[in-house]
Design an enzyme around this catalytic site. Structure first.
Site, PDB file in Angstrom:
ATOM      1  N   ASP A  35       0.841  -1.212   0.000  1.00 35.61           N
ATOM      2  CA  ASP A  35       0.000   0.000   0.000  1.00 35.61           C
ATOM      3  C   ASP A  35       0.874   1.259   0.000  1.00 35.61           C
ATOM      4  OD1 ASP A  35       0.779  -0.831   2.523  1.00 35.61           O
ATOM      5  OD2 ASP A  35      -1.104  -0.306   3.523  1.00 35.61           O
ATOM      6  N   ASP A  71       1.828  -7.119 -10.775  1.00 33.82           N
ATOM      7  CA  ASP A  71       0.882  -6.849 -11.864  1.00 33.82           C
ATOM      8  C   ASP A  71       0.294  -5.451 -11.685  1.00 33.82           C
ATOM      9  OD1 ASP A  71      -0.857  -7.369 -14.075  1.00 33.82           O
ATOM     10  OD2 ASP A  71      -2.470  -7.754 -12.641  1.00 33.82           O
TER      11      ASP A  71
HETATM   12  C1  IPM Z   1       0.037  -8.756 -17.447  1.00 34.18           C
HETATM   13  C2  IPM Z   1      -1.432  -9.028 -17.676  1.00 34.18           C
HETATM   14  C3  IPM Z   1      -1.718 -10.489 -17.352  1.00 34.18           C
HETATM   15  C4  IPM Z   1      -1.378 -10.733 -15.897  1.00 34.18           C
HETATM   16  C5  IPM Z   1      -3.167 -10.923 -17.671  1.00 34.18           C
HETATM   17  C6  IPM Z   1      -3.544 -10.659 -19.095  1.00 34.18           C
HETATM   18  C7  IPM Z   1      -3.389 -12.379 -17.320  1.00 34.18           C
HETATM   19  O1  IPM Z   1      -2.211  -8.156 -16.936  1.00 34.18           O
HETATM   20  O2  IPM Z   1       0.867  -9.427 -18.091  1.00 34.18           O
HETATM   21  O3  IPM Z   1       0.348  -7.873 -16.654  1.00 34.18           O
HETATM   22  O4  IPM Z   1      -2.188 -10.465 -15.014  1.00 34.18           O
HETATM   23  O5  IPM Z   1      -0.274 -11.214 -15.645  1.00 34.18           O
HETATM   24 MG    MG Z   2      -1.126  -6.653 -15.937  1.00 36.22          MG
END
Ligand code: IPM
Ligand code: MG
Length: 359
Positions: free
Chosen positions: A223, A247
């Protein structure tokens, strides 16, 4: 002397098709200019593969991937699945499976702002200027791959957040090695105040840190990291984090580079390297010819450097992108609203400008 390399191109879904064509053209031009021998094959994955075979990652694509020296990937996903969470077969399963099958456990996402794009970001230029971050996102563990459950009455669901010591260790080492050749600072991001998986993560990173006394280590909660990242991006050098936090943080960090359309990534591990933009399939603009091809082109540059060891060629590509931006050419996503001397163009015209600047 030139090198011989087999490259598999997987355009995937949405704008993947449009942008990957330019990543590939850049690789072909580099091969020609530097007398390398790159051979290309193509594979399907994602929604297009489900439509064609019922499987988001057909065996044939996986076989081709295993035999290639590197993979250039586009994007995955389709609105149809986003709007219907009950669908069992989903495009993203293809991407997750190929990451797992090829052992691509380290996802490198360099965040570097081209000076020309200082004004394209929603963040103030004086905060951004000079920011240069390298993310190491763990890619084959975490809630992404932990056990998924849904009760029979369908009213309760869970995804297991799971990490094993070896998984944290191997990516931590890669991140520390990279920090050594940069500004020697590493920030590990977790949620160790709440999550047991994060406490293991922190414990292991603290142990690995002892092998790298020359690198300054910092631990930060997710966070806080999300906040610090836009408050003062310059404080970060290498950021090491898990799959889910990575991500989210890297999408946020794309704003430091001006646009999602600018960010490339490299996934590496046991063997073949996998190169892809961090942006998604962007169905809203797919087929319109306005997507930014630069993330795919910069992914090709990462491939040249990381998988093939062709540093000069890689820098040549980055330089060509920089020159194109200096000349004032922009796709819609990076066009600057404040000045008029920018020529806004579509995917094809932008890609062609980069090729011109490569020659
Ligand atoms: C990324 C994308 C992927 C992930 C998705 C499309 C599954 O958001 O490569 O960041 O979450 O890893
Ligand atoms: Mg992503």
């Amino acid at each position: 002397m030139g090198v011989d390399k087999k490259i598999l191109v997987i355009p995937g879904d949405g704008i993947g098709q449009e942008v990957t064509a330019w990543g590939q053209k850049v690789l072909m031009t580099i091969a020609e200019n530097y007398k390398h021998n790159f051979s290309f094959d193509e594979g399907i994955m994602g929604h297009v593969a489900i439509e064609a075979t019922g499987n988001p990652l057909p065996d044939e694509t996986l076989e081709k991937a295993r035999k290639s020296d590197a993979i250039l990937f586009g994007a995955i996903g389709h609105a149809k699945y986003d709007n219907d969470p009950t669908l069992k077969v989903r495009p993203e399963q293809g991407l997750l499976k190929i990451r797992k099958e090829l052992g691509l456990y380290a996802n490198l996402r360099p965040i570097k702002l081209f000076d020309e794009l200082l004004e394209a970001s929603s963040i103030k230029p004086e905060i951004l200027s000079g920011a240069d971050i390298l993310f190491f996102r763990e890619l084959t563990g975490d809630v992404y791959f932990g056990e998924k459950k849904r009760t029979e009455d369908r009213n309760t669901a869970s995804d297991l957040m799971i990490y094993h010591r070896y998984e944290v260790e191997r990516i931590a080492r890669k991140a520390y090695e990279a920090a050594r050749s940069r500004r020697k600072k590493l920030c590990s991001v977790d949620k160790a105040n709440v999550l047991e998986a994060s406490r293991l993560w922190r414990e292991v990173v603290q142990e690995v840190a002892k092998e790298y006394p020359d690198v300054e280590t910092e631990h930060m909660f997710i966070d806080n990291a999300a906040m610090q990242l836009i408050k003062d991006p310059k404080r970060f050098d290498v950021v090491l984090t898990g799959n889910l936090f990575g991500d989210i943080l890297t999408d946020e960090a794309s704003q430091i580079a001006g646009s999602m359309g600018m960010l490339a990534s490299a996934s590496v591990g046991d063997s073949t390297g996998f190169y892809e933009p961090i942006h998604g399939s962007a169905h809203d603009i797919a087929g319109k010819g306005i997507a930014n091809p630069l993330a795919s082109i910069l992914s090709a540059a990462l491939m040249l450097d990381i998988s093939f060891g062709l540093k000069t060629e890689s820098l040549r590509v980055i330089k060509a992108v920089e020159t194109t931006l200096k000349q004032g050419y922009r796709t819609m996503d990076i066009a600057n609203k404040h000045t008029e001397n920018h020529l806004v163009m579509g995917t094809e015209a932008m890609g062609a400008k980069v090729l011109e600047n490569l020659s």
